[in-house]
Write a protein that holds these residues in place. Structure first.
Motif, short mmCIF file in Angstrom:
data_model
loop_
_atom_site.label_atom_id
_atom_site.label_comp_id
_atom_site.label_asym_id
_atom_site.label_seq_id
_atom_site.Cartn_x
_atom_site.Cartn_y
_atom_site.Cartn_z
N LEU A 106 0.88 -1.16 0.00
CA LEU A 106 0.00 0.00 0.00
C LEU A 106 0.92 1.21 0.00
N ALA A 107 1.18 1.77 -1.18
CA ALA A 107 2.14 2.86 -1.33
C ALA A 107 1.44 4.19 -1.13
N LEU A 108 1.99 5.03 -0.25
CA LEU A 108 1.36 6.27 0.17
C LEU A 108 2.28 7.46 -0.10
N THR A 109 1.69 8.61 -0.30
CA THR A 109 2.44 9.85 -0.46
C THR A 109 1.87 10.90 0.48
N THR A 110 2.70 11.82 0.90
CA THR A 110 2.25 12.90 1.76
C THR A 110 1.76 14.07 0.91
N GLY A 111 0.96 14.94 1.51
CA GLY A 111 0.38 16.05 0.79
C GLY A 111 0.96 17.39 1.22
N ARG A 112 1.10 18.29 0.25
CA ARG A 112 1.58 19.64 0.53
C ARG A 112 0.72 20.64 -0.24
N HIS A 113 0.76 21.89 0.19
CA HIS A 113 0.03 22.97 -0.47
C HIS A 113 1.02 23.96 -1.07
N CYS A 114 0.85 24.29 -2.34
CA CYS A 114 1.64 25.35 -2.93
C CYS A 114 1.33 26.67 -2.22
N GLY A 115 2.37 27.48 -2.02
CA GLY A 115 2.17 28.76 -1.38
C GLY A 115 2.80 28.85 -0.02
N PRO A 116 2.57 29.96 0.69
CA PRO A 116 3.29 30.23 1.94
C PRO A 116 2.68 29.58 3.16
N ALA A 117 1.46 29.03 3.04
CA ALA A 117 0.77 28.46 4.20
C ALA A 117 -0.28 27.49 3.67
N PRO A 118 -0.81 26.61 4.54
CA PRO A 118 -1.94 25.78 4.09
C PRO A 118 -3.01 26.68 3.47
N GLN A 119 -3.59 26.23 2.38
CA GLN A 119 -4.42 27.13 1.59
C GLN A 119 -5.70 27.55 2.31
N GLU A 133 8.80 12.03 -1.54
CA GLU A 133 7.80 12.29 -2.58
C GLU A 133 6.60 12.98 -1.96
N ALA A 134 5.83 13.68 -2.79
CA ALA A 134 4.66 14.40 -2.30
C ALA A 134 3.79 14.78 -3.48
N THR A 135 2.55 15.17 -3.17
CA THR A 135 1.71 15.85 -4.15
C THR A 135 1.52 17.29 -3.68
N PHE A 136 1.43 18.21 -4.66
CA PHE A 136 1.42 19.64 -4.36
C PHE A 136 0.11 20.24 -4.85
N HIS A 137 -0.72 20.65 -3.91
CA HIS A 137 -2.06 21.11 -4.24
C HIS A 137 -2.04 22.53 -4.77
N GLN A 138 -2.67 22.72 -5.93
CA GLN A 138 -2.84 24.05 -6.50
C GLN A 138 -4.14 24.64 -5.99
N VAL A 139 -4.13 25.94 -5.78
CA VAL A 139 -5.30 26.60 -5.24
C VAL A 139 -6.41 26.61 -6.29
N HIS A 140 -7.60 26.28 -5.88
CA HIS A 140 -8.79 26.34 -6.75
C HIS A 140 -10.00 26.26 -5.84
N ASP A 141 -11.17 26.34 -6.43
CA ASP A 141 -12.40 26.36 -5.64
C ASP A 141 -12.79 24.95 -5.23
N SER A 142 -11.97 24.34 -4.37
CA SER A 142 -12.27 23.00 -3.89
C SER A 142 -13.16 23.07 -2.66
N SER A 143 -13.73 21.92 -2.31
CA SER A 143 -14.64 21.88 -1.17
C SER A 143 -13.91 22.05 0.15
N SER A 144 -12.68 21.58 0.23
CA SER A 144 -11.97 21.61 1.51
C SER A 144 -11.07 22.82 1.67
N THR A 145 -10.47 23.31 0.57
CA THR A 145 -9.54 24.45 0.67
C THR A 145 -10.12 25.73 0.11
N GLY A 146 -11.30 25.66 -0.50
CA GLY A 146 -11.91 26.86 -1.04
C GLY A 146 -12.46 27.74 0.07
#
Length: 703
Positions: free
Chosen positions: A358-371, A471-484
């Motif tokens: 079960l291969a997992l990756t951590t999450g990050r947010h682009c920008g200076p702080a959690p979005q 490794e990581a995934t990098f979230h781009q800002v957009h009108d999402s349900s959790s970060t919008g």
């Protein structure tokens, strides 16, 4: 001014040969060097161009053999460039060649937007051997430099789509491809020129036999991707091992970056045969077309969810059923850019654990702080576009670590249990056994569907969770349900938790399972590891301080439903309504002795006017005690303090009328080491980096 020709390629990769052929075809390479100790017919370079590129690399703290990640053109060098172009640009077709231009091209194209590019590449072993002879580099240094230059070449090719030629081909095939490349950029020989055949000689190619050089898998994969870009080979066509499923909804801005990060060449150590990418659109107003998705590579295809819903769960399940790989990669948020080693390390995880990985990756947010925070302070798509444009991520995705922060799901660091992974990989049979995503999570964005899938997967005893290190995934800002942006007083997380409680019959809690580690640590990710190490060190220090005085608070609160007993750990039991309680009876039971060291130990119980010392001699001991409490406040507290050297991990409470039973359990296994008590890691997992080794690496970094 005629549009010039710019030749791009790594040192010792046929750039001089290609420039010589074009020069004989009539292109003016002003003041080109036609004799050189390391090139029989010269390197065909204009020294003024080379000097300018060298000055630019030096200005950016680099050099030709240590090129910088990003190159900024200062105004003084822009003026020098413009003066040089004025000298080179004559009435005839002209051009220049310098391998350093791979890293300085943006500034040249700024001044020469109509320039035509030609690229050339060569087998990594041949280049490494040539650099060893010319510069005294080790073969490993040569291979590393080959990767730096040719990753840049491939990224530029993906952006500009210029012809590529391979310097390893036989003479006839090579010349035929050079002529085809010249025709593709409308560069036919002049009236006085030739087709270059009189310039080319097989003697120009040194170190053709690289069979004795051990070449790493990443370099070989990159070489194969370059051959495919040049049209010299095609995908083998077997069933891919991994199917990456990407969900998209109204992501026309963000999705292309995500797909770019899944292309062969950006993803290191893979060629494209090993995986396919399926983009499933979940009802976007303006989705990417099938052609736009297919343009990223022959292993990309687009699907439209036949029954789009606010939640992506159904779309993800639909696309997974259409996939062909034995491993399913689930990328539920198409706005997340991937780091370059995810696919290779995911394959390595399944090599280590087969279908149980079960291969997992951590999450990050682009920008200076959690979005969730940065958006409230003005971070938006315009700011992010500028950040990403200046980051150089297309050439090296690990640079995004410098322009991002851990997401809320990763705020506790790499050594803490993971609540979710936005890009996880599991075997197809496991995904089907789990029933895929639970479509009952029907809130926009899926609510806690991704958390739920991971939690259910971690309940399977045979599964081996592995975090892909570095490794990581990098979230781009957009009108999402959790970060919008959410209305004031409206918390998406509270809605998610309420739905989870309704569906699962219990509050959501992070699974208390720490994954193993697999992979190496890129330099750009070291700060993330150091941050995690500091969090871990703080937690261990806190536990050490508490080992002699562990406080567990018991008490009750009043609310509309009556009185509730509760503990700091979150266990809650209801007490029947009635008169205030002035006395509490508790039963303390010691759990299995395998979890404790040493016996005997003592618990100290304190209230506002009592102190009791309770000794446990062996496992299974039960102790009764009666405590006086003061119910004259909203909260009444009873403290239990452990004087032993271990730390209780959990207190389980049960109730029978006024009687509470407290079980101390779940204590970490401890052993003697270096005169103190430290946690003993579990059995070493083959193919992973044990925590002890990771901590050793961290200690070295901290030094």
């Amino acid at each position: 001014m005629s549009s010039p020709v710019i030749i791009l390629g790594m040192h010792r990769s046929g750039t001089s040969c290609l420039a010589g052929i074009l020069r004989h075809a009539g292109i003016d390479f002003h003041n080109a060097q036609t004799s050189n100790p390391h090139n029989t017919k010269g390197n065909i370079e204009n020294q003024a161009v080379v000097d300018l590129n060298n000055a630019l690399l030096e200005y950016n703290n680099g050099s030709w053999d240590a090129p910088p990640d990003l190159v900024h053109w200062p105004e003084m060098l822009r003026r020098r460039r413009d003066e040089l172009i004025g000298q080179l640009a004559t009435g005839s077709t002209w051009g220049f060649k310098d391998p350093r231009t791979l890293f300085t091209l943006a500034g040249w194209l700024e001044a020469l937007p109509e320039a035509r590019c030609l690229g050339t590449f060569r087998h990594p072993a041949a280049v490494a051997m040539s650099l060893q002879k010319r510069n005294g580099f080790s073969l490993q240094t040569g291979l590393s430099l080959w990767r730096r230059y040719n990753r840049r070449l491939l990224a530029l090719w993906r952006r500009e789509r210029f012809p590529l030629v391979c310097f390893d081909q036989g003479a006839a095939e090579y010349l035929a491809n050079v002529r085809a490349a010249m025709a593709a950029i409308d560069c036919a020989p002049s009236a006085n020129g030739t087709d270059g055949g009189d310039f080319f000689s097989d003697a120009l190619r040194h170190h053709k036999d690289g069979a004795t050089v051990a070449v790493d898998a990443e370099s070989l994969a990159l070489y194969e991707v370059l051959r495919r870009a040049a049209g010299l080979s095609a995908p083998a066509g077997p069933r891919p091992r991994i199917s990456v499923v990407v969900a998209a909804f109204n992501m026309r801005r963000e999705l292309p970056r995500t797909l770019e990060s899944l292309t062969p060449g950006y993803q290191r150590g893979v060629t494209g045969d090993e995986y396919e990418v399926i983009v499933v659109d979940n009802g976007s107003r303006l989705p990417l077309s099938a052609g736009e998705v297919a343009a990223f590579g022959p292993n990309f295809r687009a699907l439209a969810c036949p029954d789009p819903q606010p939640s992506p769960c159904g779309a993800m399940n639909f696309a997974a059923r259409q996939s062909r790989g034995e491993i399913v990669g689930l990328h539920i948020d198409g706005a997340r850019i991937l780091s370059p080693g995810i696919l290779r390390k995911a394959l390595d995880a399944f090599e280590a654990y087969s279908a149980n990985a079960l291969a997992l990756t951590t999450g990050r947010h682009c920008g200076p702080a959690p979005q969730q925070e940065s958006r409230a302070r003005g971070y938006d798509t315009r700011a992010e576009d500028a950040l990403l444009a200046a980051s150089g991520w297309e050439y090296d995705g690990y640079l995004l670590f410098r322009h991002s922060v851990p997401a809320q799901s990763a705020r506790n660091g790499l050594f803490a249990p993971m609540p979710e992974s936005n890009c996880l990989f599991l075997h197809r049979d496991v995904f089907e056994r789990l029933g895929g995503f639970d479509t009952a999570f029907d809130l926009p964005g899926g609510g806690l569907a991704n958390h739920d899938l991971l939690a259910r997967a971690l309940e399977l005893p045979a599964l081996k969770p592995v975090l892909l290190l570095g490794e990581a995934t990098f979230h781009q800002v957009h009108d999402s349900s959790s970060t919008g942006a959410a209305p004031a007083g409206d918390s998406p997380w509270e809605r998610y938790e309420r739905q989870y409680q309704a569906l699962r019959g219990k509050p959501y809690s992070v699974p208390a399972i720490r994954p193993g580690f697999l992979g190496d640590l890129p330099e750009e990710a070291e700060e993330d590891m150091l941050h995690s190490a500091r969090l871990l060190a703080a937690e261990r220090e806190k536990r050490a301080e508490e080992s002699a005085e562990r406080l567990v608070w018991l008490g009750f609160h009043s609310n509309e439903k009556g009185w509730r007993w509760m503990s700091e750990q979150g266990a809650i039991v209801q007490r029947p309504s009635g008169p205030d309680v002035h006395a509490v009876e508790l039963v303390l039971r010691c759990g299995d002795s395998r979890h404790y060291s040493p016996f005997p130990f003592v618990l100290t119980v304190r209230t506002y006017d009592q102190e009791l010392h309770i000794s446990f001699e062996k496992s299974g001991d039960r102790k009764k005690l009666r405590l006086r409490v003061r119910p004259d406040e909203q909260r009444v507290l009873v403290r239990l303090r452990s004087g032993a050297s271990f730390v209780p991990a959990e207190l389980n409470l049960s109730q029978d009328s006024r009687r509470l039973s407290v079980t101390v359990s779940g204590v970490a296994h401890f052993s003697e080491e270096a005169g103190g008590r430290t946690a003993t890691p579990g059995p070493e997992k083959p193919g992973t980096t044990p925590l002890a080794r990771v901590l050793s690496r961290i200690r070295n970094l901290l030094k």
